[in-house]
Each structure stands twice: as C-alpha cells, then as structure tokens.
Design an enzyme around this catalytic site. Sequence first.
Site, PDB file in Angstrom:
ATOM      1  CG  HIS A  77       4.347   3.007   3.726  1.00  0.00           C
ATOM      2  ND1 HIS A  77       3.868   4.253   4.060  1.00  0.00           N
ATOM      3  CD2 HIS A  77       5.281   2.687   4.676  1.00  0.00           C
ATOM      4  CE1 HIS A  77       4.470   4.675   5.162  1.00  0.00           C
ATOM      5  NE2 HIS A  77       5.340   3.756   5.552  1.00  0.00           N
ATOM      6  CD  GLU A  79      -0.696   2.784   1.161  1.00  0.00           C
ATOM      7  OE1 GLU A  79       0.248   2.106   1.627  1.00  0.00           O
ATOM      8  OE2 GLU A  79      -1.306   3.621   1.827  1.00  0.00           O
ATOM      9  CB  CYS A 102       1.500   7.946   4.825  1.00  0.00           C
ATOM     10  SG  CYS A 102       2.686   7.378   3.590  1.00  0.00           S
ATOM     11  CB  CYS A 105       1.244   5.908   0.169  1.00  0.00           C
ATOM     12  SG  CYS A 105       2.339   4.703   0.935  1.00  0.00           S
TER      13      CYS A 105
END
Length: 157
Positions: A77, A79, A102, A105
């Site tokens: 992801h 992040e 999410c 993260c």
Amino acid sequence: MKREDFLSWEQFFMTVAKVCAMRSKDPSTQVGAILVNNLNQIISTGYNGFPRGVDDDKFPWSREGEWIDTKYPYVAHAELNAIVSARTNLTDCDVYVTLFPCNECTKIIIQAGIKKVFYLEDKYKDSNEVKASKKMLDAAQIEYKQINDFNVKVSIN
Ligand SMILES: O=c1ccn([C@H]2C[C@H](O)[C@@H](COP(=O)(O)O)O2)c(=O)[nH]1
Ligand SMILES: [Zn+2]
C-alpha cells in the site's frame, strides 16, 4: 502585489500525493501518499504497487477470483511504501494520502508516530477495514481530515 491564487500547503501536499498516485499500475485504484514534517518538508513518498522484485507483468492485478490469484495478497500500500522509504524519525509528521487508509496502514501510521492524516477520497467508508481504521485513529487520538475543496488542476507542457 503578491499573487493570491497560490496553492495552500494542504492543496500543495495533496497535489503531490495525487501525482505520486499516477505512478501506480493498479488498473482500478491508484493511491499516493506523502509524509510531511513540521517544517513543511516532504520526507517521503509512496504509491501502491508490488514489492521490489515482484514482477508486475507476472503477478495478477485482478480484484476478483481466488484470493491468491488477485492483487490483494501482493500489493504494497501507498502509506506502507512511504513509511518504509522514509530515512528519518516520523514522530509528529503528517501523512497526505489520496484514499482513506485501510486498517493495516492505519496500524503502521499509528506506530510510526504520525500526528495527522489528511485524505481525499473515502470510497470504502462503509467497509469494516475503514471503520476499524477510524476506531483505531480515534482511540490513538490521531486527527484525520478530509480535503474537501480540492479542485487543483495541474497541466505541464
Ligand atoms: O490504505 C490503502 C488501501 C488501499 N490501497 C491500495 C491497495 C490496492 O492497490 C488499491 C485498492 O484496490 P481496489 O481495486 O479499489 O480494491 O488501493 C492503498 O494503497 N492504501
Ligand atoms: Zn492500506
């Protein structure tokens, strides 16, 4: 007289996050994230994509099918990529991300000591992942703010 139509810091950082998202090869959702310190310096950037060495021509980009045959087990992801790429302590940094983080993260954001989350889209707000994210951010007293008036258009010749 000075210009009045300059970008605010929030607009500027979210624009950079949007540009980072343009690096993503995910056909359905491109996410960009940047980390900013308390001197308004960009510390790190990230976007969603497969980890180094995981060939994005050989691994799947699909959303549906057997979990192992979708992108979900493999994609790193935005992040996460921004946080692991940072070469400095992130305590009191802010994250600008084009999609609400999410739950996975969010755990990393909290553990990194990040102070505030600025986000653009919240298209998965009804999902349990995002609900869990908000519960954790509230518990950890980490503010999150949606950038609502984002109408920056960038055109570079
Ligand atoms: O916190 C997040 C949540 C999601 N992403 C990435 C992971 C995937 O590449 C896409 C989501 O794909 P969908 O097709 O919309 O399910 O977004 C992220 O980088 N950070
Ligand atoms: Zn995530």
